[in-house]
Design a protein around this motif. Structure first.
Motif, PDB file in Angstrom:
ATOM      1  N   PRO A 326     -57.666 -43.023  95.796  1.00  0.00           N
ATOM      2  CA  PRO A 326     -56.871 -42.325  96.755  1.00  0.00           C
ATOM      3  C   PRO A 326     -57.590 -41.834  98.077  1.00  0.00           C
ATOM      4  N   PRO A 327     -57.662 -41.757  99.353  1.00  0.00           N
ATOM      5  CA  PRO A 327     -58.079 -40.452 100.068  1.00  0.00           C
ATOM      6  C   PRO A 327     -57.455 -38.587  99.680  1.00  0.00           C
ATOM      7  N   ARG A 328     -58.143 -38.333 100.209  1.00  0.00           N
ATOM      8  CA  ARG A 328     -57.727 -36.943  99.405  1.00  0.00           C
ATOM      9  C   ARG A 328     -59.526 -35.880  99.644  1.00  0.00           C
ATOM     10  N   PRO A 329     -60.211 -34.808 100.898  1.00  0.00           N
ATOM     11  CA  PRO A 329     -60.755 -34.363 100.955  1.00  0.00           C
ATOM     12  C   PRO A 329     -60.837 -33.576  98.998  1.00  0.00           C
ATOM     13  N   THR A 330     -62.450 -34.440  98.660  1.00  0.00           N
ATOM     14  CA  THR A 330     -62.661 -33.321  97.262  1.00  0.00           C
ATOM     15  C   THR A 330     -63.853 -32.499  97.651  1.00  0.00           C
ATOM     16  N   HIS A 331     -63.007 -31.129  96.549  1.00  0.00           N
ATOM     17  CA  HIS A 331     -63.862 -29.970  96.854  1.00  0.00           C
ATOM     18  C   HIS A 331     -65.007 -30.034  95.406  1.00  0.00           C
ATOM     19  N   LEU A 332     -66.214 -29.690  95.172  1.00  0.00           N
ATOM     20  CA  LEU A 332     -66.465 -29.176  93.176  1.00  0.00           C
ATOM     21  C   LEU A 332     -66.765 -27.712  93.046  1.00  0.00           C
ATOM     22  N   ILE A 333     -65.948 -28.150  92.292  1.00  0.00           N
ATOM     23  CA  ILE A 333     -66.464 -26.687  91.433  1.00  0.00           C
ATOM     24  C   ILE A 333     -67.828 -27.201  90.275  1.00  0.00           C
ATOM     25  N   CYS A 334     -68.853 -26.161  90.919  1.00  0.00           N
ATOM     26  CA  CYS A 334     -70.016 -26.873  89.940  1.00  0.00           C
ATOM     27  C   CYS A 334     -71.019 -25.363  88.714  1.00  0.00           C
ATOM     28  N   GLY A 335     -70.711 -25.827  87.849  1.00  0.00           N
ATOM     29  CA  GLY A 335     -71.705 -25.239  87.170  1.00  0.00           C
ATOM     30  C   GLY A 335     -72.594 -25.828  86.132  1.00  0.00           C
ATOM     31  N   SER A 355     -67.220 -30.730  99.917  1.00  0.00           N
ATOM     32  CA  SER A 355     -68.164 -29.169  99.208  1.00  0.00           C
ATOM     33  C   SER A 355     -68.673 -29.233  98.208  1.00  0.00           C
ATOM     34  N   LEU A 356     -69.069 -27.969  97.984  1.00  0.00           N
ATOM     35  CA  LEU A 356     -69.346 -27.771  96.846  1.00  0.00           C
ATOM     36  C   LEU A 356     -69.501 -26.468  96.373  1.00  0.00           C
ATOM     37  N   PHE A 382     -75.297 -31.210 100.745  1.00  0.00           N
ATOM     38  CA  PHE A 382     -74.009 -30.867 100.962  1.00  0.00           C
ATOM     39  C   PHE A 382     -73.391 -30.969 102.125  1.00  0.00           C
ATOM     40  N   ALA A 383     -72.468 -30.840 102.711  1.00  0.00           N
ATOM     41  CA  ALA A 383     -72.701 -30.507 103.994  1.00  0.00           C
ATOM     42  C   ALA A 383     -71.827 -28.574 104.129  1.00  0.00           C
ATOM     43  N   GLU A 384     -71.202 -28.559 102.741  1.00  0.00           N
ATOM     44  CA  GLU A 384     -71.116 -26.672 102.331  1.00  0.00           C
ATOM     45  C   GLU A 384     -70.906 -26.710 101.487  1.00  0.00           C
TER      46      GLU A 384
END
Length: 424
Positions: A326-335, A355-356, A382-384
């Motif tokens: 469902p539409p919702r801004p997704t922000h990744l935390i990546c390691g 963002s990431l 990635f944009a941010e």
């Protein structure tokens, strides 16, 4: 609190200088010293593949257990505790039982060189041999041909899930080379369920099966699976099944469910077992929404999700899964680990995430520095891109900017394990 098994496992780490050293010589030596427990297991289903073998195993276990079977299961790596790797007749191994088999394996090894994965795999086989059950699900650790699990002369069934590029430094640079390693679990005359494959990988698997007279049950030839009007439709020569969609999230889980169902039907399981496979499976840190715990409380009202995929194919299926949420801004935390193809993993995700935030994996010597992950994310488009000193800080910073976010922690099973321990 440190448990006795932790002390023994730490001692085992020192028995061999290399973390990964693919050969079976050391395993055969230790198994012989323990009177060959691999020959006394309940019927074995042996699973290999680059992606999906854990989910497929979880679905097969759910189906078998729903039929009333007692099932051993071996998987790796663990997330929060080593004990997760060994399930005895349906339950995670107890501290007392784990300590006992580790002690015996350490003593029988008598100080000889052996890797951590090898000796702990033997410990799992020993526990399985001495506990009554109906089936043993055995997941390959790395590759197949020279993996420590590949010591079963006559399994009941083998399963090869999709083969893709990963661990090239150990398995070969090309798909045919990697497929050759995975196909090393195929045994003479033993049926082999094969999930969707690239043509060049399938050709290698078919040649090996033909050489050994192993009947193939291959996707697209002997069984088909897809979705129709929000249902999973599976078909083989035994007929058609109309089932709910898998409770494990993501479009790729439809294919994993197909392989699990093909495996269950090859073992003679009924339609109820096949339905349980898709509705009752549990496999943590595979596009899993966390719903309670310390980090969930910190993130609220944002959603907190966790995924341990870590190679380019996993990046593709994760991006597909996110695009269907469902539409919702997704922000990744990546390691990620420094042994992985970070650019290949991140590229598909750049188009679906707002963002990431890059982090290093705590306590992991092979972690990529957060700065390196951030650089790769910028190159991937990635944009941010941001950097945080840990998962907790990253969550706080994301929720301060976007309280309605979907936060997905991703990139490594080792990071996922850290998150599960910190979440409580």
């Amino acid at each position: 609190m440190t448990q006795r098994s932790d002390v023994i496992l730490e001692r085992m780490m020192a028995l061999h200088p290399k973390v990964i050293d693919l050969t079976l010589d050391r395993v055969w030596r230790l198994l012989a010293a323990l009177d060959n427990p691999q020959d006394r297991l309940p019927p074995v289903i042996h699973l290999a593949g680059t992606n999906g073998k854990g989910s497929t195993q979880a679905m097969m276990r759910a189906g078998l257990e729903a039929s009333g079977a007692r099932v051993h299961a071996y998987t790796s790596p663990h997330l929060a505790r080593f004990h997760e790797r060994i399930r005895l007749a349906g339950a995670v191994i107890s501290e007392a039982a784990l300590t006992e088999v580790l002690d015996r394996c350490y003593a029988a090894n008598d100080g000889e060189s052996i890797t951590y994965f090898e000796i702990t795999t033997v410990a799992g086989l020993l526990a399985f041999a001495e506990t009554d059950a109906d089936y043993t699900l055995l997941e390959v650790g790395l590759g197949g041909r020279l993996d420590a699990t590949n010591v079963i002369d006559a399994p009941a069934l083998t399963v090869i899930t999709p083969v893709d590029l990963d661990h090239q430094q150990f398995l070969g640079e090309t798909l045919p080379e990697i497929a050759g390693e995975k196909a090393g679990i195929i045994k003479r005359g033993v049926p082999c369920v094969v999930g969707p494959q690239h043509d060049e990988a399938m050709a290698v698997i078919e040649r090996q099966a033909e050489r050994l007279g192993a009947p193939l049950l291959a996707y697209g030839q002997h069984w088909h699976v897809g979705t129709e009007r929000g249902r999973l439709i599976y078909q083989d020569e035994g007929g058609l099944l109309d089932l709910p969609l898998p409770n494990l999230r993501g479009p790729h889980q439809v294919m994993n469910a197909g392989a699990a169902i093909a495996g269950l039907r090859a073992l003679g399981m009924d339609d109820a077992a096949c339905e349980a496979a898709v509705t009752k499976a549990y496999w943590p840190a595979r596009m899993e929404q966390l719903t309670q715990g310390a980090l969930v409380d910190l993130a609220r009202p944002a959603e907190l999700w966790l995924d341990g995929g870590h190679n380019p194919a996993a990046g593709v299926v994760l991006a597909e899964t996110l695009s269907q949420q469902p539409p919702r801004p997704t922000h990744l935390i990546c390691g990620m680990l420094n042994t992985k193809d970070i650019t290949g993993y991140l590229k598909p995700l750049a188009g679906v995430a707002a963002s990431l935030t890059a982090v290093s994996i705590p306590g992991e010597m092979n972690t990529l520095p957060a700065e390196t992950t951030a650089d790769a994310a910028r190159r991937a488009g990635f944009a941010e891109v941001l950097i945080a000193d840990g998962v907790r800080t990253a969550i706080e910073e994301i929720t301060a900017r976007d309280p309605a976010a979907r936060i997905l922690i991703c990139g490594s099973l080792y990071l996922a394990g850290h998150v599960m321990r910190e979440n409580g």
